[in-house]
Design an enzyme around this catalytic site. Structure first.
Site, mmCIF file in Angstrom:
data_model
loop_
_atom_site.group_PDB
_atom_site.id
_atom_site.type_symbol
_atom_site.label_atom_id
_atom_site.label_comp_id
_atom_site.label_asym_id
_atom_site.label_seq_id
_atom_site.Cartn_x
_atom_site.Cartn_y
_atom_site.Cartn_z
ATOM 1 N N LYS A 95 0.812 -1.226 0.000
ATOM 2 C CA LYS A 95 0.000 0.000 0.000
ATOM 3 C C LYS A 95 0.843 1.274 0.000
ATOM 4 C CE LYS A 95 -4.203 -1.752 0.058
ATOM 5 N NZ LYS A 95 -5.064 -1.559 -1.134
ATOM 6 N N GLU A 117 -9.751 6.221 2.994
ATOM 7 C CA GLU A 117 -10.601 5.182 3.559
ATOM 8 C C GLU A 117 -9.702 3.999 3.895
ATOM 9 O OE1 GLU A 117 -9.982 5.433 0.396
ATOM 10 O OE2 GLU A 117 -9.387 3.373 -0.062
ATOM 11 N N SER A 384 1.800 -9.689 -0.956
ATOM 12 C CA SER A 384 1.464 -8.268 -0.855
ATOM 13 C C SER A 384 1.692 -7.668 0.521
ATOM 14 C CB SER A 384 0.013 -8.056 -1.274
ATOM 15 O OG SER A 384 -0.839 -8.880 -0.501
#
Lengths: 406, 291
Positions: A95, A117, A384
């Site tokens: 991210k 968010e 990830s």
């Protein structure tokens, strides 16, 4: 009926075939146009690119290694498995690639406030970290049910100086957090930058997030050619909104010999209806500003979802994945909570790596894929994120109480 | 903020004038178009109350429409609830979730319109979100809507760039398509929205979602002036207009005033007190009429 021709649509900016677009209240349209222009200017500016590269290297920890998972390969008895180690990045997941890019864009645009968010909290933590590093105030919307599930990440965001705003409406999860962040943005559009977390949302977000995440696949492509002297036969990644999968896939999009497989959350099983497999079990519709696959009922209301992994627990998916599904460039499968948990335990024991529950979905698909491909084949898996945030969930699933959960 | 439109905003503007010419015929008999044209001709301002279809229940919505008409509503906006109402504030969100919990759908809202149509000629407009229309099918929706007696549709998350198909179907069926403009809209966007809108243009009074606010933004008059300079289509103002004094002020420069959350909030507080609702709407009507 005189609909807009599908062919014409495919050529429009912001469209992936028929998918994508910009379905938002009028108030936001000028802001999205401003964002689009600023993004393209920034990408052409060597100073911006240099600053982004510097931060990716020294703040985030890029490049991430491509790791040969030898013992996992042996355990599954098939294709040689490489892990793209996004789990080693600052804040624990891919991210941060995107949030650092978007926050730098916000600074460049002169915006004075960051909103975001979050579902699992990973995007929220990564946004809070990037905003703190750039000296901008940050507010993160999060469903109150997710705040309960991911209390650790809520506190991490607060430590990083962000204000976490609980969302009580709707299903109290990621989709409602996005609704509330969009409402905030509509209201404070002139001085606020909305750092969107995945390759979904209105144009230009799918393109912006893909651009900032594409580094995953660009590195992986170079790395595998370095060690193996050739491209992989297959790339596998989990898909919630789809940012880590698209980030890995994008560098291989024009290599037809490289199969691309996205793995969605089948939750308690597709037949139970308690899942989050938008591409596998959904149908085209408009949610959060884009036309893509959506889990919806016969009347067009968006359905509640379930996944043991909060980061995959979302009824929509990025429009470019919808396009890749329809064109057959990528295929999409789904694995259950239980299969993901098993894969998590297997990676812990064979490789000494605790993966995030999201990433464990991609790993779970290897059980069938690796043997089917055979020993002379190469697979790159997008790892990830790391699983520290999921320890409580995993313990609970195993029937153990760690005692310090709220 | 106010930079020229990027590519996305200019896409199919060339196709619009022809579509606009074709519109005139099918929409000529539309109740909303006729009512607003007559009001402008007579120098009258219109009042458009908003309620959520199926909040309480469908039968109550039917009775409420009668009450609004008796209190002076010139047209009525019916919210059709969606699971993810990104343009709505807390009051309308709650009303939508109550209506969903009671099973309201686009299909049932159309059936409700058909029943209301048996006893009133008041123009009726839906306010909803695009996915519900897509799911029903755009052509089928426009056809079913006109057959039920609906006059127009406002789609909160549909800008004109994405609205070509709905506009074309609406014009063919005789259903007005109402698009929104906002304080952030550039002159180029005003032209684009005006080209796609029929019935009226919905001018959003401020950046934000639906809800009750204390004041009318000072720059609103200028925005409405810019819109009216660019188009003959009537302009109604909504979002945050919740008191007769605000309605009076807005009616000085706009063709109409839309009042939603204040009314929905009143019904939430006490669904039984229809006398209070009627009195409120009469006060709004008087204010809009300059009385």
């Amino acid at each position: 009926m005189r609909t807009v021709s599908r062919k014409a649509r495919a050529e429009l900016p912001g469209r992936f075939g028929v998918y994508g677009g910009r379905y938002v209240p009028e108030t936001l349209i000028p802001a999205l146009e401003e964002l689009e222009t600023a993004f393209h200017e920034a990408r052409r500016d060597p100073a911006f690119t240099a600053e982004l590269q510097r931060r990716l290297r020294t703040f985030c920890g890029r490049p991430t290694p491509l790791y040969l998972a030898g013992r996992l390969t042996e355990a599954l008895g098939g294709a040689r498995i490489y892990l793209k180690r996004e789990d080693l990045l600052h804040t624990g997941a891919h991210k941060i690639n995107n949030t650092v890019g978007q926050v730098l864009l916000a600074v460049r645009m002169g915006k004075r406030r960051i909103i975001a968010e979050t579902g699992a909290g990973q995007h929220g933590v990564a946004t809070a970290a990037a905003a703190a590093a750039c000296g901008l105030p940050c507010e993160v919307y999060m469903g109150v049910d997710d705040m309960e599930r991911q209390a650790l990440n809520v506190f991490r965001m607060r430590l990083l100086g962000a204000r976490v705003i609980g969302v009580e409406g709707g299903s109290r999860t990621l989709k409602d957090a996005i609704n509330e962040a969009l409402r905030d943005w509509v209201t404070n559009v002139r001085d606020t930058f909305y750092v969107f977390g995945t390759v979904a949302g209105p144009h230009p977000y799918p393109e912006i997030v893909r651009a900032f995440q594409a580094i995953i696949g660009e590195e992986a492509r170079r790395q595998i050619v370095d060690v193996e002297g050739r491209l992989p036969d297959c790339c596998v990644a989990c898909v919630g909104g789809g940012s880590n999968a698209l980030g890995l896939f994008y560098a291989f999009r024009d290599d037809p010999a490289v199969a691309l497989v996205g793995v969605e959350a089948a939750g308690r099983g597709l037949a139970t209806g308690e899942h989050a497999a938008s591409l596998t079990a959904g149908s085209p519709g408009v949610l959060h500003g884009a036309y893509s696959y959506v889990l919806q009922d016969a009347a067009g209301q968006v359905l509640p979802t379930h996944s043991i992994s909060a980061g995959l627990d979302y009824p929509g998916v990025g429009p470019e994945h919808a396009y890749m599904k329809d064109t057959g460039r990528a295929r999409y499968v789904a694995v259950t909570d239980e299969e993901a948990l098993d894969a998590l335990h297997l990676l812990c024991r064979t490789e000494g790596i605790l993966p995030a529950l999201e990433s464990a979905h991609a790993l779970a698909h290897l059980n069938t894929l690796a043997p089917a491909l055979g020993r002379d084949k190469l697979v790159v898996v997008g790892l990830s994120g790391r699983g520290d945030k999921d320890v409580h969930t995993v313990a609970k699933a195993a029937g153990e109480d760690l005692g310090d959960r709220r | 903020m106010s930079r020229p439109r990027a590519a996305a905003g200019t896409r199919r503007s060339a196709a619009r004038p022809a579509a606009a010419r074709a519109s005139a015929a099918a929409l000529r008999d539309n109740r909303l178009v006729r009512a607003l044209a007559a009001a402008r001709m007579g120098g009258r301002r219109v009042l458009v109350p908003y309620i959520m279809a199926g909040d309480l229940d469908a039968a109550a919505t039917e009775r409420l429409v009668e009450l609004l008409v008796a209190a002076g509503a010139d047209a009525i906006e019916l919210g059709v609830p969606f699971s993810d109402p990104i343009a709505d504030g807390p009051v309308n969100q709650r009303a939508g979730f109550r209506a969903l919990a009671r099973g309201m759908t686009l299909g049932r809202a159309l059936a409700l319109v058909a029943r209301i149509r048996e006893h009133t000629g008041v123009p009726l407009v839906f306010m909803t979100y695009y996915n519900l229309l897509l799911r029903h099918g755009l052509a089928a929706f426009c056809r079913d809507a006109v057959a039920a007696g609906l006059d127009g549709v406002i789609t909160a998350d549909l800008p004109p760039e994405e609205g070509d198909a709905l506009v074309a179907e609406g014009r063919a069926a005789g259903l007005a398509t109402i698009f929104l403009l906002a304080p952030t809209s550039t002159d180029a966007r005003i032209r684009s929205v005006a080209g796609a809108s029929s019935g009226f243009i919905y001018c959003v009074s401020r950046t934000g979602v639906t809800g009750v606010r204390d004041e009318v933004p000072p720059e609103l008059a200028e925005l409405v002036g810019r819109i009216r300079a660019a188009t003959e289509t009537p302009v109604c103002v909504g979002f945050g207009i919740s008191r007769p004094s605000q309605a009076r002020e807005v009616a000085r420069y706009a063709d109409g005033v839309i009042v939603g959350s204040a009314l929905v909030g009143m019904l939430e507080e006490d669904p039984e007190d229809l006398g209070r609702v009627g009195a409120f709407v009469r006060d709004l009507k008087a204010a809009v009429s300059g009385r």
